[in-house]
Motif scaffolding. Structure first.
Motif: not given
Length: 534
Positions: A162, A166, A183, A186, A188-189, A192-193, A208, A239
């Motif tokens: 993650f 970023t 997905s 964790g 899911a990020y 998300g990212m 999540l 999303l």
């Protein structure tokens, strides 16, 4: 032109023997690659297909430009461990809408795409390459999350995935997630990212906590679609940036996302001059490296079959002759080449290398290291002559050089010579190995012999007789262990390289890597090499 002249006797017995051994090694390597390509095996492949889903390599093929190359990385990750070969993840560099991208794809036929410790290491290596070379990152996501029995090795370091997403985004390097299935938690990020997210109707599940966890935590009744389905994320949570009707449509939309990036490389353009192939047949590379790595071979024979037009301007050819250095081009890209000739590095070779590396940095030219070294020379004469400070000078130059480094292990790569020739610890942009390569602190016989001498001296100091039979058994066991641990399959399984390659593909692999590294600025260090002990 300074075209290299080949002295390789392709009709000789030695060449024929070397070639036979190379082909046997390649056959063994191909069998291991086939295991990785087979994923979780026929049963799970058919189950996946029965759900109307594409296999991970089929997804990648549809994502890439037609007939464009794909440089797969770390295909043998996890070899020799308790986990499947390939680690349930495919990573590599491919071209999407004319843009070189780093691509990662979970293989859901391998334990549902779950992440094990080698999956994590492989994914982090892909992120590292993307960041260093400014390659847009496309994640093809379908994973059940962490392989729970090994969570202790995944959870803490896994946060780096993650972090990397970023940091890539902050550096202006685009990240794209295409979600084909689970997905969750964790995982899911990952969407998300990511900068851009594509989800597939009726397939993508991003939440999540799934329905059972939500029921346990809150008492709420829910289903996959309302909790984390593609349509919900496209219509309600926001999303999903793109809503695909099926997998091919998702890949089509991902290609359009990359096309709209208007991506430009930061490195200098390749020379407009025509790229000339080597004058010698690449197939002849199979017969150059002998089975006994103590037997020397001329690395110019390798260089002549890799660089453009076999044209090579050698630097200091009469000084430090056991290290060949010089200038060339590979697929139009200028490179400086350092190649071990007779295996051992002496003081002149070390000084020559340091100067050559400085010159490459002054001219912003990438460096290619071709390994076949037993390390730096030892002995009273060489210690008194300054081998430590001169070897340190070479290692200093390699460590502080800022032009891209590409390393290929051809034969031996032992001791501090592995470091001086830019081994993995010195962060080459890419590092590959031939099937003939070996890397270790020293050769198996030498290491076993050193341990034997130490044991003899210890016994003598205690006034005890030495057990020769036990010594022979220990030496044989140590030699066997070190031999096994120095082989390329073992090292590649631990991601100490980016793949074991067919020698005949060396020029192509280097060309693809040189193109990739020019995605970032190519600029050497002008000072800041630290103190050279003179």
């Amino acid at each position: 032109m300074t075209v290299l002249r080949s002295a390789l006797d392709v009709n000789g017995a030695e060449y024929a023997a070397n070639r036979r051994i190379a082909l046997d090694r390649l056959a063994a390597l191909e069998a291991e690659h086939a295991t990785a390509v087979g994923g979780g095996g026929p049963r799970y492949v058919e189950r996946h297909r029965g759900r109307g889903k594409l296999l991970v390599r089929e997804r990648i093929e549809l994502l890439l430009d037609p007939d464009s190359p794909f440089l797969e990385l770390s295909p043998l990750a996890g070899w020799g461990s308790e986990y499947p070969v390939g680690a349930g993840l495919v990573t590599g560099i491919g071209v999407i809408e004319g843009v070189e991208c780093m691509i990662t794809g979970n293989d859901p036929t391998v334990r549902g795409g779950a992440t094990n410790p080698w999956t994590l290491r492989k994914a982090l290596r892909a992120d590292e390459i993307a960041l260093a070379n400014r390659l847009p990152l496309v994640n093809l996501v379908e994973s059940g999350g962490a392989d729970l029995p090994s969570q202790k090795e995944i959870f803490i370091p896994g946060g780096a995935l993650f972090r990397d997403l970023t940091r890539l985004s902050a550096a202006g390097i685009p990240t794209v997630a295409v979600v084909f299935g689970n997905s969750t938690a964790g995982g899911a990020y990952v969407p998300g990212m990511s900068d851009h997210v594509v989800m597939v109707r009726g397939r993508s599940k991003v939440f999540l906590g799934g329905p059972p966890l939500v029921k346990m935590a809150t008492g709420e009744e829910s289903d996959d679609e309302s909790l984390g389905g593609a349509e919900m994320h496209a219509r309600t949570s926001g999303l999903a940036d793109y809503f695909a009707v099926d997998e091919p449509d998702a890949l089509r939309q991902a290609r359009r996302v990359v096309a709209r990036l208007c991506w430009r490389k930061a490195g200098p353009p390749v020379s407009p001059a025509p790229v000339r192939p080597p004058r010698y047949d690449e197939d002849e590379l199979l017969g150059i490296v002998p089975e006994d790595l103590k037997a020397p071979f001329d690395p110019r024979e390798v260089i002549a079959r890799v660089v453009d037009g076999s044209d090579f301007d050698e630097f200091k050819p009469l000084y430090g002759p056991s290290l060949v250095t010089g200038w060339a081009r590979v697929h139009g890209h200028p490179v400086g080449v350092l190649a071990n000739a007779q295996g051992v590095l002496f003081s002149p070779e070390s000084q020559k290398a340091a100067q050559f590396i400085q010159l490459a940095n002054q001219r912003d030219i990438p460096l290619v290291f071709l390994h076949n070294t037993t390390g730096y020379m030892v002995g009273r004469q060489y210690e008194q002559g300054g081998i430590i400070k001169h070897g340190a000078m070479m290692i200093n130059a390699v460590a502080n050089s800022r032009v891209p480094h590409l390393s290929v292990l051809l034969g031996a790569s032992y001791g501090a010579g592995h470091y001086g020739m830019c081994g993995r610890a010195f962060e080459p942009r890419f590092l590959f190995a031939w099937p003939s390569a070996k890397a270790a602190v020293m050769g198996p016989q030498q290491l076993a012999g050193v341990l034997s001498l130490v044991a003899r001296q210890s016994a003598a100091a205690r006034g005890k007789p030495y057990d020769e039979d036990a010594d022979a058994a220990v030496r044989a066991a140590v030699e066997q262990q070190i031999e096994a641990e120095s082989l390329p399959l073992f090292l590649s399984g631990r991601l100490y390289d980016d793949g074991v390659i067919d020698p005949r593909d060396t020029r192509t692999v280097l060309g693809l890597c040189l193109s990739a590294v020019h995605g970032a600025e190519v600029r050497g260090v002008r000072g800041g090499f630290g103190v050279f002990r003179m």
